[in-house]
Design a protein around this motif. Sequence first.
Motif, short mmCIF file in Angstrom:
data_model
loop_
_atom_site.label_atom_id
_atom_site.label_comp_id
_atom_site.label_asym_id
_atom_site.label_seq_id
_atom_site.Cartn_x
_atom_site.Cartn_y
_atom_site.Cartn_z
N PRO A 189 1.39 -2.58 6.36
CA PRO A 189 1.94 -1.35 4.80
C PRO A 189 2.70 -1.38 5.21
N HIS A 207 5.40 0.89 2.23
CA HIS A 207 5.01 1.52 1.47
C HIS A 207 6.10 1.51 0.54
N PRO A 211 -0.27 6.63 2.72
CA PRO A 211 -1.85 7.33 2.08
C PRO A 211 -1.78 9.56 2.78
N ARG A 246 0.83 -1.15 -0.04
CA ARG A 246 0.05 -0.18 -0.08
C ARG A 246 1.25 0.79 -0.29
#
Length: 373
Positions: free
Chosen positions: A341, A343, A161, A158
Amino acid sequence: MAFFQKLKDRLFKSSSKLDEGLDAIVEDGGTEEAVAPPPAEPAPPPADPVPPPAAHAPPPVVAPAPVTPPPQPEAARPGLLGRLMGRAVPQTVVRRTLDDEMLEQLEELLIAADMGVDTALRVTANMAEGRMGRRLSSDEIKQLLATEIARIMEPVARPMPLFPKRPQVVLVVGVNGSGKTTTIGKLASQFRAAGKSVVIAAGDTFRAAAVEQLQVWGDRAGVPVLTAPEGSDPASLAFDAMTRAQEDGADLLLIDTAGRLQNRQDLMEELAKIVRVIRKKDETAPHNTLLVLDATTGQNALSQVDIFRKIADVSGLVMTKLDGTAKGGVLVALADRFGLPIHAIGVGEQIDDLAPFDPEEFAAALTGLDLKA
Ligand SMILES: Nc1nc2c(ncn2[C@@H]2O[C@H](COP(=O)(O)OP(=O)(O)OP(=O)(O)O)[C@@H](O)[C@H]2O)c(=O)[nH]1
């Protein structure tokens, strides 16, 4: 596919280790057979059952892309030109029957590739399910292994965010030497390139060299780096940096921190104080707490995650130094055990050597599987 090639080249050591190991396992106890046997895998069931079209329904305009490409024969028949020129095409392939002994050898290989015992057992068990007694070539095993690894990695791949909050505060934690400074520099440069304004806070105020290094990266990325006198309170620097980032209307504030795990209590208090202080300015900060891990530390990365999750609210991982390490398998163990996650991954020391984490490319690079472009 250019990045895949780069990743594969750079993951050379780890892929060759698994690659050669798998070849050796199949050769040990395998026998040659003619190529182009029936495909090893049964056709996969469709992912979603599609209801039969109603009699009056118009024919579909676009055929859905297959989820999995149809199984390829081990080696294609030589083309006409190849046959005319007498080009050598392998006529045989080595296959070995998947049994308990082979499974054990596969487990040992994955453990040696730093996947950790639990994960290695799970991966091999899943690979073997429904395939015991089947004859498999080393390419087929690589494919199965890569699929299994990608399946574990998929949920954790992921990107960091991004929130509408300005500034978005990113606290970067990790032990000394893990690559925090380099990662902050690379992130700053990528966000700048994406049109974001960034401020960096050199929060490891106890190490003059770390501050200097961050300034070099800030210059390269064209990003201001806020520093404080050596030995001063990192929380006070973080507060000043937060003020500056708010005044400047910056999109992102990246805060470097110290990584002295030798004195865990001090570090914990230092990080807690930084968080307390920046929350005076924005009670939702920090919005991300990135733990930077050095892939070359292998299984040690697992205990670092354990420790840092206790002293900071880690929201995601960046794995550095995946280039040229034989320990890339630890990422699979991390994903399997913590589910945090991932990244990005660092694959070199240059400013553009930070890449999004792609599970399929990673799995292929790790197993030595050739991804067809
Ligand atoms: N090969 C390779 N080297 C890297 C990567 N990321 C960082 N490094 C190198 O690792 C070393 C340590 O990186 P730093 O960024 O200084 O690590 P740090 O965590 O900030 O360490 P301190 O400054 O000691 O707190 C440097 O020599 C970097 O060039 C990577 O992805 N690949």
